[in-house]
Motif scaffolding. Sequence first.
Motif, PDB file in Angstrom:
ATOM      1  N   PHE A 153      45.138  30.115  39.301  1.00 30.56           N
ATOM      2  CA  PHE A 153      46.097  31.148  38.898  1.00 30.56           C
ATOM      3  C   PHE A 153      47.042  31.311  40.084  1.00 30.56           C
ATOM      4  O   PHE A 153      46.631  31.746  41.157  1.00 30.56           O
ATOM      5  CB  PHE A 153      45.384  32.455  38.570  1.00 30.56           C
ATOM      6  N   ILE A 154      48.288  30.938  39.895  1.00 30.25           N
ATOM      7  CA  ILE A 154      49.199  30.708  41.019  1.00 30.25           C
ATOM      8  C   ILE A 154      50.421  31.613  40.948  1.00 30.25           C
ATOM      9  O   ILE A 154      51.027  31.774  39.881  1.00 30.25           O
ATOM     10  CB  ILE A 154      49.677  29.237  41.007  1.00 30.25           C
ATOM     11  N   LYS A 155      50.791  32.161  42.082  1.00 31.41           N
ATOM     12  CA  LYS A 155      52.069  32.868  42.191  1.00 31.41           C
ATOM     13  C   LYS A 155      53.004  32.061  43.085  1.00 31.41           C
ATOM     14  O   LYS A 155      52.629  31.660  44.186  1.00 31.41           O
ATOM     15  CB  LYS A 155      51.903  34.265  42.794  1.00 31.41           C
ATOM     16  N   ILE A 156      54.221  31.822  42.598  1.00 32.44           N
ATOM     17  CA  ILE A 156      55.240  31.193  43.418  1.00 32.44           C
ATOM     18  C   ILE A 156      55.797  32.267  44.346  1.00 32.44           C
ATOM     19  O   ILE A 156      56.335  33.276  43.885  1.00 32.44           O
ATOM     20  CB  ILE A 156      56.367  30.585  42.555  1.00 32.44           C
TER      21      ILE A 156
ATOM     22  N   ASP B  78      47.174  41.922  31.529  1.00 34.61           N
ATOM     23  CA  ASP B  78      47.230  43.299  32.036  1.00 34.61           C
ATOM     24  C   ASP B  78      47.641  43.318  33.501  1.00 34.61           C
ATOM     25  O   ASP B  78      48.424  44.178  33.922  1.00 34.61           O
ATOM     26  CB  ASP B  78      45.879  43.991  31.859  1.00 34.61           C
ATOM     27  N   TYR B  79      47.126  42.390  34.280  1.00 33.39           N
ATOM     28  CA  TYR B  79      47.488  42.327  35.697  1.00 33.39           C
ATOM     29  C   TYR B  79      48.988  42.122  35.870  1.00 33.39           C
ATOM     30  O   TYR B  79      49.635  42.806  36.680  1.00 33.39           O
ATOM     31  CB  TYR B  79      46.713  41.187  36.368  1.00 33.39           C
ATOM     32  N   LEU B  80      49.568  41.200  35.123  1.00 31.31           N
ATOM     33  CA  LEU B  80      50.995  40.917  35.258  1.00 31.31           C
ATOM     34  C   LEU B  80      51.854  42.034  34.667  1.00 31.31           C
ATOM     35  O   LEU B  80      52.862  42.431  35.258  1.00 31.31           O
ATOM     36  CB  LEU B  80      51.330  39.593  34.565  1.00 31.31           C
ATOM     37  N   LEU B  81      51.471  42.549  33.529  1.00 29.59           N
ATOM     38  CA  LEU B  81      52.278  43.575  32.859  1.00 29.59           C
ATOM     39  C   LEU B  81      52.296  44.887  33.634  1.00 29.59           C
ATOM     40  O   LEU B  81      53.308  45.591  33.661  1.00 29.59           O
ATOM     41  CB  LEU B  81      51.767  43.800  31.442  1.00 29.59           C
TER      42      LEU B  81
ATOM     43  N   PHE C 194      41.280  44.989  40.627  1.00 26.03           N
ATOM     44  CA  PHE C 194      42.313  45.648  41.431  1.00 26.03           C
ATOM     45  C   PHE C 194      43.139  44.638  42.229  1.00 26.03           C
ATOM     46  O   PHE C 194      44.354  44.741  42.325  1.00 26.03           O
ATOM     47  CB  PHE C 194      41.656  46.658  42.375  1.00 26.03           C
ATOM     48  N   LYS C 195      42.465  43.636  42.805  1.00 23.89           N
ATOM     49  CA  LYS C 195      43.166  42.647  43.631  1.00 23.89           C
ATOM     50  C   LYS C 195      43.676  41.455  42.834  1.00 23.89           C
ATOM     51  O   LYS C 195      44.337  40.579  43.385  1.00 23.89           O
ATOM     52  CB  LYS C 195      42.245  42.170  44.753  1.00 23.89           C
ATOM     53  N   GLY C 196      43.343  41.408  41.557  1.00 29.89           N
ATOM     54  CA  GLY C 196      43.786  40.294  40.736  1.00 29.89           C
ATOM     55  C   GLY C 196      42.787  40.004  39.644  1.00 29.89           C
ATOM     56  O   GLY C 196      41.632  40.445  39.700  1.00 29.89           O
TER      57      GLY C 196
ATOM     58  N   ASP D   9      45.166  31.469  43.568  1.00 34.81           N
ATOM     59  CA  ASP D   9      43.911  32.178  43.330  1.00 34.81           C
ATOM     60  C   ASP D   9      43.220  31.485  42.158  1.00 34.81           C
ATOM     61  O   ASP D   9      43.709  30.475  41.649  1.00 34.81           O
ATOM     62  CB  ASP D   9      44.166  33.657  43.046  1.00 34.81           C
ATOM     63  N   TYR D  10      42.112  32.074  41.699  1.00 32.40           N
ATOM     64  CA  TYR D  10      41.342  31.411  40.659  1.00 32.40           C
ATOM     65  C   TYR D  10      40.848  32.423  39.638  1.00 32.40           C
ATOM     66  O   TYR D  10      40.638  33.605  39.953  1.00 32.40           O
ATOM     67  CB  TYR D  10      40.146  30.657  41.263  1.00 32.40           C
ATOM     68  N   VAL D  11      40.658  31.959  38.402  1.00 31.26           N
ATOM     69  CA  VAL D  11      40.089  32.786  37.335  1.00 31.26           C
ATOM     70  C   VAL D  11      39.104  31.942  36.531  1.00 31.26           C
ATOM     71  O   VAL D  11      39.144  30.713  36.568  1.00 31.26           O
ATOM     72  CB  VAL D  11      41.171  33.348  36.384  1.00 31.26           C
ATOM     73  N   PHE D  12      38.222  32.637  35.814  1.00 29.21           N
ATOM     74  CA  PHE D  12      37.289  31.969  34.917  1.00 29.21           C
ATOM     75  C   PHE D  12      37.912  31.827  33.538  1.00 29.21           C
ATOM     76  O   PHE D  12      38.439  32.797  32.978  1.00 29.21           O
ATOM     77  CB  PHE D  12      35.995  32.778  34.785  1.00 29.21           C
ATOM     78  N   ALA D  13      37.857  30.627  32.993  1.00 31.88           N
ATOM     79  CA  ALA D  13      38.233  30.399  31.604  1.00 31.88           C
ATOM     80  C   ALA D  13      37.134  30.940  30.690  1.00 31.88           C
ATOM     81  O   ALA D  13      36.035  31.250  31.134  1.00 31.88           O
ATOM     82  CB  ALA D  13      38.429  28.907  31.357  1.00 31.88           C
TER      83      ALA D  13
END
Length: 487
Positions: free
Chosen positions: A477-480, A230-233, A219-221, A266-270
């Motif tokens: 995982f970065i948002k400008i 899916d998060y971005l779309l 939900f938060k990312g 933020d961060y994600v697992f590869a």
Amino acid sequence: MLVEKIKNILGLPYKDYIMVKDPDNILGEKRILDAIESEDYRIILYKDVEEFRYIFESQIKAGHIKRLILILKEDLYIAYDIKQWFSVCNLSYSEIFPRLNRMVLKEKRALDWDHISLVYENTYEDYSSEEMTHSFLDEVIYEKEHLMSYLKKLENDLERLLASPSDYRKWFQIAHINAKRNLIIGRLKLSKEDLIDITKDFQTFIFEEFGSLSGKSTFKGPIMVSKVMDYLLRREKKTALIVLDGMSISDWLILEKHLDYRARTDYVFAMIPTVTSISRQSLLAGLLPQELIDPFSLINEKRQFYKKAKEYMDESQISYYRGYQIEPSFKDFFIAIIINDIDDLVHRQMYGIEGHNADIERMGQAGELNKLVGKLLKVGFEVYLGSDHGNKESLGLGRPKGMGVEVETKSQKMMIIKDYAEIKEVTRDYKLLEYPGYYLPKDYSYLLSREEEALAAEGERIMSHGGASIEEVIVPFIKIEGENKNE
């Protein structure tokens, strides 16, 4: 340390309603907001007079909001009766660091505030002129004694986190601290032997809990690369996803300083094994590796990216690009841009982690990423930067031949084997780990090199990826977020 300074200036937790004038956007950093919210404060950015009047009458006066931080970034009208409810606090760089120049702090990019705070408290000179503040930020904080003090603080932070319950969010924090620690180790050419070893704890987490991450709420990312699309779309906004193949957290800490734009990290697992064919495909297809047409080849990457994006929009609005020199179409609404520079630098590296960090510094100085981000923002895109896997320096133990699936010839941290009877023998001879194969096709065996080792020429130090170390698995995982550092 910065967080504690800010808490003291605001008067937490001794005041219930605090109005904060924040012209330098200090409270724009997520971890600071998280720390304030952990003290049971609601945070509201004051934007509209009438909107806040409604909140004031219906929730604050009615007692539904017990504690509140009201943030003002600009001078807006506030009614007298509302002002009376609040303690007013001025929060600026001048308040936090009176011996440093406020304008220089505002202009500098991607500063490590904990590092700055520590050195500031350990020095007594007046650095308030522009020249002296530049010297403080560019030279003084990187003196060996100050780097060693900061390394000690990072070690204490790691020790505290390792003692806490196992949770993926904990590992995101550890990965960030470890990346900063690695940059110091590389800069001072230190040995890791006397430092806290996170290897066994992270390995236990991967082998016992990585397989359950796909079921966690996003939900938060996104938590894993397979959830990014899916998060971005779902946001239904004009979006550009720049995929920096092979970018580690340490790489990002270097590159961020060369961007003219405020970023939220933020961060994600590869996916594991941490190779491009498996993890980048999973990222762009929005699928787990076992759901991909062929997880061991990139031949279907572009097609699967389009297939995923078409679940949300017409194909005419989707584009897949490579390199910095792109010209988005006016029709483009969702685009992916693949940048291979970091992965190429990793596999060409001859001088270990010090050489790699120097190459990333030069990459940032060249400014191509900065120009690309600016171009995309200018034509109305929300810009995100992602990575499919990180990278790590390792020592070669020798390389077995003629037995593994050729997933990615450049990777020297793993083997994928099908129908090979002597797995135990090769595992023993090269000190490999038998990975459970979470999210992967089940008719293969997956063997991974240990943290500091690689399937390379014996005694050779290389930069590579493919294993399950924290540097390879947890990626940024970065948002400008703004058109300049202070927006």
